[in-house]
Design a protein around this motif. Structure first.
Motif, PDB file in Angstrom:
ATOM      1  N   GLY A  52       0.818  -1.134  -0.084  1.00  0.00           N
ATOM      2  CA  GLY A  52       0.007  -0.109   0.004  1.00  0.00           C
ATOM      3  C   GLY A  52       1.019   1.157   0.136  1.00  0.00           C
ATOM      4  O   GLY A  52       1.927   1.239  -0.518  1.00  0.00           O
ATOM      5  N   ARG A  53       0.224   2.215   0.663  1.00  0.00           N
ATOM      6  CA  ARG A  53       0.731   3.480   0.433  1.00  0.00           C
ATOM      7  C   ARG A  53       1.771   3.789   1.271  1.00  0.00           C
ATOM      8  O   ARG A  53       1.892   3.326   2.591  1.00  0.00           O
ATOM      9  CB  ARG A  53      -0.382   4.622   0.925  1.00  0.00           C
ATOM     10  N   PRO A  54       2.946   4.496   0.785  1.00  0.00           N
ATOM     11  CA  PRO A  54       4.148   4.564   1.797  1.00  0.00           C
ATOM     12  C   PRO A  54       3.911   5.619   2.852  1.00  0.00           C
ATOM     13  O   PRO A  54       2.822   6.309   2.943  1.00  0.00           O
ATOM     14  CB  PRO A  54       5.070   5.328   0.794  1.00  0.00           C
ATOM     15  N   PRO A  55       4.635   5.532   3.899  1.00  0.00           N
ATOM     16  CA  PRO A  55       4.366   6.276   5.251  1.00  0.00           C
ATOM     17  C   PRO A  55       4.242   7.823   4.819  1.00  0.00           C
ATOM     18  O   PRO A  55       5.538   8.317   3.967  1.00  0.00           O
ATOM     19  CB  PRO A  55       5.406   6.209   6.275  1.00  0.00           C
ATOM     20  N   LYS A  56       3.926   8.676   5.385  1.00  0.00           N
ATOM     21  CA  LYS A  56       4.062  10.294   5.247  1.00  0.00           C
ATOM     22  C   LYS A  56       5.312  10.916   5.844  1.00  0.00           C
ATOM     23  O   LYS A  56       5.955  10.168   6.575  1.00  0.00           O
ATOM     24  CB  LYS A  56       3.027  11.011   6.055  1.00  0.00           C
ATOM     25  N   LYS A  57       5.935  11.671   5.084  1.00  0.00           N
ATOM     26  CA  LYS A  57       7.327  12.438   5.385  1.00  0.00           C
ATOM     27  C   LYS A  57       6.847  13.304   6.483  1.00  0.00           C
ATOM     28  O   LYS A  57       6.422  14.244   6.378  1.00  0.00           O
ATOM     29  CB  LYS A  57       7.930  12.930   4.278  1.00  0.00           C
ATOM     30  N   LYS A  58       7.624  12.801   7.531  1.00  0.00           N
ATOM     31  CA  LYS A  58       7.497  13.693   8.806  1.00  0.00           C
ATOM     32  C   LYS A  58       8.717  14.267   9.162  1.00  0.00           C
ATOM     33  O   LYS A  58       9.825  13.775   8.775  1.00  0.00           O
ATOM     34  CB  LYS A  58       7.018  13.003   9.952  1.00  0.00           C
ATOM     35  N   MET A  59       8.906  15.429  10.000  1.00  0.00           N
ATOM     36  CA  MET A  59      10.017  16.049  10.511  1.00  0.00           C
ATOM     37  C   MET A  59      10.453  15.113  11.693  1.00  0.00           C
ATOM     38  O   MET A  59       9.500  14.751  12.552  1.00  0.00           O
ATOM     39  CB  MET A  59       9.804  17.374  10.947  1.00  0.00           C
ATOM     40  N   THR A  60      11.980  15.234  11.871  1.00  0.00           N
ATOM     41  CA  THR A  60      12.154  14.505  13.043  1.00  0.00           C
ATOM     42  C   THR A  60      12.378  15.529  14.512  1.00  0.00           C
ATOM     43  O   THR A  60      11.994  16.720  13.990  1.00  0.00           O
ATOM     44  CB  THR A  60      13.832  13.753  13.095  1.00  0.00           C
ATOM     45  N   ALA A  61      12.564  14.989  15.551  1.00  0.00           N
ATOM     46  CA  ALA A  61      12.621  15.805  16.600  1.00  0.00           C
ATOM     47  C   ALA A  61      13.659  16.702  16.335  1.00  0.00           C
ATOM     48  O   ALA A  61      13.570  17.984  17.069  1.00  0.00           O
ATOM     49  CB  ALA A  61      12.837  14.980  17.800  1.00  0.00           C
ATOM     50  N   LYS A  62      14.894  16.432  15.988  1.00  0.00           N
ATOM     51  CA  LYS A  62      15.773  17.521  15.901  1.00  0.00           C
ATOM     52  C   LYS A  62      15.361  18.707  14.783  1.00  0.00           C
ATOM     53  O   LYS A  62      15.878  19.565  15.027  1.00  0.00           O
ATOM     54  CB  LYS A  62      17.175  16.641  15.520  1.00  0.00           C
ATOM     55  N   GLN A  63      14.895  18.213  13.890  1.00  0.00           N
ATOM     56  CA  GLN A  63      14.454  19.276  12.876  1.00  0.00           C
ATOM     57  C   GLN A  63      13.468  20.296  13.373  1.00  0.00           C
ATOM     58  O   GLN A  63      13.549  21.093  12.796  1.00  0.00           O
ATOM     59  CB  GLN A  63      14.156  18.354  11.780  1.00  0.00           C
ATOM     60  N   LYS A  64      12.822  19.540  14.151  1.00  0.00           N
ATOM     61  CA  LYS A  64      11.707  20.604  14.838  1.00  0.00           C
ATOM     62  C   LYS A  64      12.090  21.673  15.536  1.00  0.00           C
ATOM     63  O   LYS A  64      11.464  22.841  15.829  1.00  0.00           O
ATOM     64  CB  LYS A  64      10.331  20.013  15.593  1.00  0.00           C
TER      65      LYS A  64
END
Length: 81
Positions: A52-64
């Motif tokens: 199925g669909r690939p996971p959404k691209k999220k920001m890591t904790a460090k990037q936040k």
């Protein structure tokens, strides 16, 4: 006799119109199905072992913790991929 022929022609044109409409609907559905298959991959091993669909691209904790402008740039680059 002419009236019967006229009715017969009228019925034939109605059937042709219905047939044309159904053919158009089938073509639209086929196009949508092709697009859906292109967007959502299926089959074993497409993305590792999941389907199925690939996971959404999220920001890591460090990037936040980075500045907002930089976060926007990171998310924009992730959307392009």
């Amino acid at each position: 006799m002419l009236v019967q022929r006229l009715e017969q022609y009228r019925n034939e044109t109605k059937q042709r119109k219905r047939l044309d409409e159904t053919k158009r609907k089938v073509e639209v559905l086929r196009k949508q199905l092709r697009e859906r298959k292109n967007k959502m991959p299926m089959g074993k091993g497409t993305y590792g072992t999941t389907k199925g669909r690939p996971p959404k691209k999220k920001m890591t904790a460090k990037q936040k913790t980075l500045p907002a402008a930089l976060q926007k740039k990171i998310m924009a680059s992730k959307k392009k991929k």
